[in-house]
Design a protein around this motif. Sequence first.
Motif, PDB file in Angstrom:
ATOM      1  N   GLU A   1      60.552  61.826  74.394  1.00 53.10           N
ATOM      2  CA  GLU A   1      61.427  60.948  74.827  1.00 53.10           C
ATOM      3  C   GLU A   1      61.384  60.695  76.328  1.00 53.10           C
ATOM      4  O   GLU A   1      61.335  59.390  76.820  1.00 53.10           O
ATOM      5  CB  GLU A   1      63.059  61.106  74.585  1.00 53.10           C
ATOM      6  N   ALA A   2      61.249  61.872  77.060  1.00 55.18           N
ATOM      7  CA  ALA A   2      61.111  61.592  78.574  1.00 55.18           C
ATOM      8  C   ALA A   2      59.605  61.223  78.784  1.00 55.18           C
ATOM      9  O   ALA A   2      59.687  60.480  79.753  1.00 55.18           O
ATOM     10  CB  ALA A   2      61.293  63.143  79.217  1.00 55.18           C
ATOM     11  N   ALA A   3      58.742  61.473  78.174  1.00 59.02           N
ATOM     12  CA  ALA A   3      57.280  60.828  78.292  1.00 59.02           C
ATOM     13  C   ALA A   3      57.508  59.343  78.153  1.00 59.02           C
ATOM     14  O   ALA A   3      56.907  58.545  79.212  1.00 59.02           O
ATOM     15  CB  ALA A   3      56.194  61.465  77.683  1.00 59.02           C
ATOM     16  N   ALA A   4      58.015  58.990  77.195  1.00 61.82           N
ATOM     17  CA  ALA A   4      58.120  57.507  76.922  1.00 61.82           C
ATOM     18  C   ALA A   4      59.019  56.847  77.978  1.00 61.82           C
ATOM     19  O   ALA A   4      58.387  55.903  78.650  1.00 61.82           O
ATOM     20  CB  ALA A   4      58.883  57.203  75.575  1.00 61.82           C
ATOM     21  N   PHE A   5      60.011  57.562  78.558  1.00 65.64           N
ATOM     22  CA  PHE A   5      60.747  56.670  79.595  1.00 65.64           C
ATOM     23  C   PHE A   5      59.893  56.724  80.731  1.00 65.64           C
ATOM     24  O   PHE A   5      59.784  55.851  81.442  1.00 65.64           O
ATOM     25  CB  PHE A   5      62.038  57.733  79.922  1.00 65.64           C
ATOM     26  N   ILE A   6      59.096  57.857  81.118  1.00 62.80           N
ATOM     27  CA  ILE A   6      58.246  57.747  82.349  1.00 62.80           C
ATOM     28  C   ILE A   6      57.251  56.801  82.281  1.00 62.80           C
ATOM     29  O   ILE A   6      57.044  56.070  83.200  1.00 62.80           O
ATOM     30  CB  ILE A   6      57.413  59.229  82.607  1.00 62.80           C
ATOM     31  N   THR A   7      56.724  56.541  81.074  1.00 62.40           N
ATOM     32  CA  THR A   7      55.561  55.570  80.886  1.00 62.40           C
ATOM     33  C   THR A   7      56.242  54.051  81.268  1.00 62.40           C
ATOM     34  O   THR A   7      55.589  53.237  82.015  1.00 62.40           O
ATOM     35  CB  THR A   7      55.070  55.571  79.562  1.00 62.40           C
ATOM     36  N   ALA A   8      57.478  54.032  80.450  1.00 61.49           N
ATOM     37  CA  ALA A   8      57.979  52.505  80.720  1.00 61.49           C
ATOM     38  C   ALA A   8      58.492  52.237  81.914  1.00 61.49           C
ATOM     39  O   ALA A   8      58.332  51.197  82.363  1.00 61.49           O
ATOM     40  CB  ALA A   8      59.147  52.442  79.501  1.00 61.49           C
ATOM     41  N   TYR A   9      59.057  53.310  82.690  1.00 57.24           N
ATOM     42  CA  TYR A   9      59.298  53.007  84.052  1.00 57.24           C
ATOM     43  C   TYR A   9      58.211  52.703  84.977  1.00 57.24           C
ATOM     44  O   TYR A   9      58.246  51.696  85.854  1.00 57.24           O
ATOM     45  CB  TYR A   9      60.354  54.205  84.490  1.00 57.24           C
ATOM     46  N   GLU A  10      57.083  53.491  84.711  1.00 58.51           N
ATOM     47  CA  GLU A  10      56.121  53.154  85.602  1.00 58.51           C
ATOM     48  C   GLU A  10      55.463  51.871  85.622  1.00 58.51           C
ATOM     49  O   GLU A  10      55.123  50.949  86.281  1.00 58.51           O
ATOM     50  CB  GLU A  10      54.832  54.284  85.399  1.00 58.51           C
ATOM     51  N   GLU A  11      55.581  51.494  84.148  1.00 56.34           N
ATOM     52  CA  GLU A  11      54.959  50.063  83.889  1.00 56.34           C
ATOM     53  C   GLU A  11      55.765  48.815  84.450  1.00 56.34           C
ATOM     54  O   GLU A  11      55.151  47.922  84.890  1.00 56.34           O
ATOM     55  CB  GLU A  11      54.989  50.016  82.360  1.00 56.34           C
ATOM     56  N   ALA A  12      57.169  49.273  84.306  1.00 61.59           N
ATOM     57  CA  ALA A  12      58.007  48.113  84.778  1.00 61.59           C
ATOM     58  C   ALA A  12      58.124  47.890  86.187  1.00 61.59           C
ATOM     59  O   ALA A  12      58.206  47.062  86.956  1.00 61.59           O
ATOM     60  CB  ALA A  12      59.626  48.405  84.176  1.00 61.59           C
ATOM     61  N   TYR A  13      58.252  49.072  86.885  1.00 59.38           N
ATOM     62  CA  TYR A  13      58.291  49.223  88.453  1.00 59.38           C
ATOM     63  C   TYR A  13      57.117  49.740  89.382  1.00 59.38           C
ATOM     64  O   TYR A  13      57.172  49.668  90.623  1.00 59.38           O
ATOM     65  CB  TYR A  13      59.637  50.029  88.764  1.00 59.38           C
ATOM     66  N   GLY A  14      56.023  50.194  88.638  1.00 64.55           N
ATOM     67  CA  GLY A  14      54.975  50.786  89.468  1.00 64.55           C
ATOM     68  C   GLY A  14      55.211  51.744  90.222  1.00 64.55           C
ATOM     69  O   GLY A  14      54.725  52.033  91.424  1.00 64.55           O
ATOM     70  N   GLU A  15      56.240  52.684  89.954  1.00 64.80           N
ATOM     71  CA  GLU A  15      56.578  53.934  90.533  1.00 64.80           C
ATOM     72  C   GLU A  15      57.051  55.155  89.617  1.00 64.80           C
ATOM     73  O   GLU A  15      57.477  54.472  88.742  1.00 64.80           O
ATOM     74  CB  GLU A  15      57.650  53.733  91.631  1.00 64.80           C
TER      75      GLU A  15
END
Lengths: 291, 382
Positions: free
Chosen positions: B292-306
């Motif tokens: 779940e955390a990995a999915a969140f990290i990936t989605a966040y990086e995709e959305a905001y580039g950080e």
Amino acid sequence: MQILQQLIQGLSLGSIYGLVALGYVLIYQAWGVLNFAQGEVCAIGAFSLLVLHAELGMPVYAAMPVAVLVSMLVGYVIEFLSFRPLENANGTTRLIATIGVSICVRNILRMIFGADYFSFPTIFGDTPFQVGELILVPQNLWNTAIGFALVALLNLFLKKTRIGKSMRATAQDKEAARLMGINVRASLTGTFVIASALGAIAGMLIAPVYLFNFNIGATIGTKGYAAAVLGGLDFASGAMTGGIILGIAECLAVVFGSSEYQSAIAYIVLFLVLILKPSEIMSKKKKVEKV
Amino acid sequence: MKKKVLCVMLTLVMTASMLAGCSGSSDSASADTIKVGVVGPFSGSSAMVGDTERKGVELAANQINEAGGINGRQIELIEEDDEQDPTTAVSAINKLVSSDNVVAAIGTVNSSCTLAMMDVTESSQIPLVTPISSGTAITDPENNYIVRIQASDELQAGAITEYAVNDLGYTRIAVMYQNDDFGTGGMEVVVNTLEEAGLEPVAVEAFDSNATDLSAQLLTIRDQDPEAIIMWTMYAAGATIAMQAQQLGIEADLMGGGGLTNAQLYELGGEATVGILNTQTFFADADQASEEAAAFITAYEEAYGETPDSNAAMAYDSMMVLAEGLEAAGDELNPDDIMAGMKAVENMPLATGTITIDENGDANRDILIIRLCEGGTYELVK
């Protein structure tokens, strides 16, 4: 040794408070109003130095005078926009205007620099050295020395030079000064600009020692204000003395009292002076109201 | 004549505003969206945290909306700035509750602000989910409308103190804390935890959160020659403590709570901050993280580039936990049902680990301990 070390810390902190207080006193003497935007001028000094040195890559000794010039210019703009139009307004109006300026400047800084903290590379070295058991930091020693040197220089300037004398004359009695052929307008503006330069230098001395963000003006401004009031809102030396007493009191409060009350010291000082010796502050106000 | 015209105009204006008022309320009654307030310090000295809080909540809300919303209704976020000021926080939540008619709110960062807002949300029965505030007083058993995602200071301060005493075997521990709800709460837990271990702190020193110079406190602490200083404060003061401690020749380990985790800690304090240990709920390393955390990290990086920080992760989890409550409350969205739905969350895997909401509204979870390394990277130590 512990006490001596604390005294040294208090001294270096206090000399910066003193420099800020000096700005309050100069403007108070000339304009009869406490300029609560003085802390913000310090912040502008610190941020100008940051931009010129850290962002634009200017060597630090070149960046410092330019940062002072920038702050003097900002000081001039503040004077032109908020002091001059209110020159004949009553004291409360003008006091509130300075608070407005301070909030405005602080938030402009926040818009430009965000809320992040900044650290500034040391100018005079921050590697401490030991003398006996005492730990001394070169930057702090220099800050103290520069603080005292500026007070001495300012005293000389006010007492020996023609411009300085006309500033003092204006501060004492505008009408009489005007009758003596002194350019009161120029003297008032000059005092404001010099006070801004002093504030900027205080800001530039803080920057390499402490972390700062847009809010530094509020913190340091309060301390400078308390120091100025403690020093009697009289000329130079009083402000410096007030600053050093406050700086040392803040350090000793931790040793002998409780650190919980350290940040209250400045307010306690203000409170005590206002209760015990209100005349120090009131006298000037009365004089100005008469004018 | 003039008066007559004025009268007619005034009447018209009043009628128009009444009609506007009517149409407004009928809109919210038909309610195709679920309004959720988001309060955070979007300006002021915690604006960085406010920004990541907002991004975390928005990411979660977008994901929920894309997946079809809650019981078929989309989430609509309404954001208000609290400027990290309790008074402003109260006006912000008042506006959200009385003029935006939100059904629930997420916020905020500063514990004093959250505490101030809780009076309003409790009396108007609006479930409040605080993502980041860790102050011990927040999950007061008497307030039934609060859920906290952040590990409470109780959990965090307890965990770091136990780490110092049990894992590192330290007995001489000094405490420094910032003089507000957040700092004092943490300090009390540290002192109590030490007491339970039969230890007494060698020094306890307070400081103002705006203070620039902390050398007076550090000098007093230095005299006691501690093995560790547990500091309950945010990263900026943490950097100041680290730098001034180094200058004054203090060699004690520095440790503290999640508020220290920030890229700025190392940027500001440099080498002096290396070795600082602190508690954390989230470790942004997709390889070591749960699914779940990995999915969140990936989605966040995709959305905001950080890379997301722990605040973004907790804000994300706040929205997810709130969604559980909203889902459970059906179409009525009764506040008590929303609260019951959130408190029913048990062992839910989220971005910040597996969360169980207890009856006071606190998220129980495991606490990580991380160490700041050379170059500003972190390693997981426990």
